[in-house]
Design an enzyme around this catalytic site. Structure first.
Site, PDB file in Angstrom:
ATOM      1  N   ASP A  60      32.116  12.156  52.955  1.00  0.00           N
ATOM      2  CA  ASP A  60      31.979  11.382  54.199  1.00  0.00           C
ATOM      3  C   ASP A  60      30.672  11.663  54.947  1.00  0.00           C
ATOM      4  OD1 ASP A  60      34.368   9.771  54.383  1.00  0.00           O
ATOM      5  OD2 ASP A  60      35.511  11.617  54.719  1.00  0.00           O
ATOM      6  N   GLU A  65      27.283   9.630  62.485  1.00  0.00           N
ATOM      7  CA  GLU A  65      27.631   9.513  63.905  1.00  0.00           C
ATOM      8  C   GLU A  65      28.699  10.525  64.315  1.00  0.00           C
ATOM      9  OE1 GLU A  65      28.808   5.744  66.292  1.00  0.00           O
ATOM     10  OE2 GLU A  65      30.588   6.329  65.168  1.00  0.00           O
ATOM     11  N   ARG A  85      35.318  17.790  56.398  1.00  0.00           N
ATOM     12  CA  ARG A  85      34.023  17.305  56.875  1.00  0.00           C
ATOM     13  C   ARG A  85      33.197  18.391  57.566  1.00  0.00           C
ATOM     14  NH1 ARG A  85      33.698  11.483  59.356  1.00  0.00           N
ATOM     15  NH2 ARG A  85      31.552  12.109  58.942  1.00  0.00           N
ATOM     16  N   HIS A 161      39.239   6.326  64.972  1.00  0.00           N
ATOM     17  CA  HIS A 161      38.406   6.782  66.091  1.00  0.00           C
ATOM     18  C   HIS A 161      38.431   5.750  67.216  1.00  0.00           C
ATOM     19  CE1 HIS A 161      35.882   9.132  62.961  1.00  0.00           C
ATOM     20  NE2 HIS A 161      36.461  10.025  63.725  1.00  0.00           N
ATOM     21  N   CYS A 246      28.922   4.053  62.680  1.00  0.00           N
ATOM     22  CA  CYS A 246      29.027   5.445  62.204  1.00  0.00           C
ATOM     23  C   CYS A 246      27.973   5.806  61.166  1.00  0.00           C
ATOM     24  CB  CYS A 246      30.420   5.741  61.704  1.00  0.00           C
ATOM     25  SG  CYS A 246      31.054   4.552  60.579  1.00  0.00           S
TER      26      CYS A 246
END
Ligand code: CIR
Length: 253
Positions: A60, A65, A85, A161, A246
């Site tokens: 990822d 962002e 992540r 999100h 993102c």
């Protein structure tokens, strides 16, 4: 000159985290091509592109962002809500250190993903989501309120999100796809858009936004409001709950 922080997609992109969507096939070559086209939009408008070193072991990592959020000259280094992540951070931290920005870090037990942070004027909406916890929000507030920002917590239960469900137009109007927004009444000016992939816009300047090419009715709606709307394909990233916002961090002088 405006600068854009980006990171090339990992060949392992297809193994990225998924929360609300089912896993479908992702084409890494197509993702790379779409990422290049995305950069071209910014290059064509005079933005300087700053590449964060590839992190191919981080599926990822392209969604930069989430790792850092910039407020004036302050960079807030996030602490990813997903453990998978957290390895994205060191390379982002190095680029931020070289950028000349001041930096603060969200630290344990706080978690915060940049996708949960939406700036509208001096107001910062922060999504309380599966990725961003109350300690992370408290740390963000402590960093920002002395610098003249107001932090407003917003519930996020229907999407990954906050910015998967809403973003803001240049005039501060919040746009969102209502089925994905917990409480549209929290926003003074809310405009419902007709498509899920129409919720995410990147503001390029006061009259121009960039959005996915998979939301033609929303693009028409925004053009009807007098905006120039640029579109680009981001299907391979949308399959992983990503969007146009993102894929970059915008540094505006
Ligand atoms: C994740 O679940 O973390 C990634 N697959 C997608 C992150 C998208 N980031 C964003 O919307 N800000």
């Amino acid at each position: 000159m405006a600068r854009l922080l980006v990171r090339p997609p990992s060949p392992a992109l297809a193994d990225g985290e998924l929360t609300h969507l089912d896993r479908v096939e992702v084409d890494p070559a197509r993702a790379r091509e779409q990422w290049q086209w995305y950069l071209e939009v910014f290059r064509g408008r005079g933005w300087e592109i700053i590449e964060i070193p590839a992190a191919d072991a981080q599926p990822d990592g392209v969604f930069v962002e989430d790792a850092v959020i910039v407020f004036d000259h302050l960079a807030v280094l996030a602490r990813a809500g997903a453990e998978s992540r957290r390895g994205e951070k060191p390379t982002v931290q190095a680029v931020v250190a070289a950028s000349g920005l001041d930096a603060v870090e969200i630290v344990e037990p706080g978690t915060l993903d940049g996708g949960d942070v939406l700036k509208v004027g001096r107001t910062v909406y922060v999504g309380a989501s599966l990725r961003t916890n109350s300690e992370g929000i408290a740390q963000l507030r402590a960093a920002l309120e002395p610098r003249g920002w107001t932090v407003v917590q917003v519930p996020v239960t229907k999407v990954l999100h906050l910015k998967s469900g809403i973003t803001a137009l240049p005039d501060g109007t919040i746009i969102g796809f209502e089925p994905l927004v917990d409480d549209p009444s929290m926003f003074d000016r809310f405009l419902a858009v007709p498509e899920e992939h129409g919720t995410a816009v990147v503001v390029l300047d006061e009259s121009t936004v960039l959005m996915s090419d998979d939301a033609p009715a929303t693009a028409a709606l925004l053009r009807g409001r007098g905006l120039e709307v640029l579109t680009t394909p981001v299907s391979e990233f949308e399959k992983l709950e990503g969007c146009v916002t993102c894929l970059s961090v915008r540094l505006r002088d």
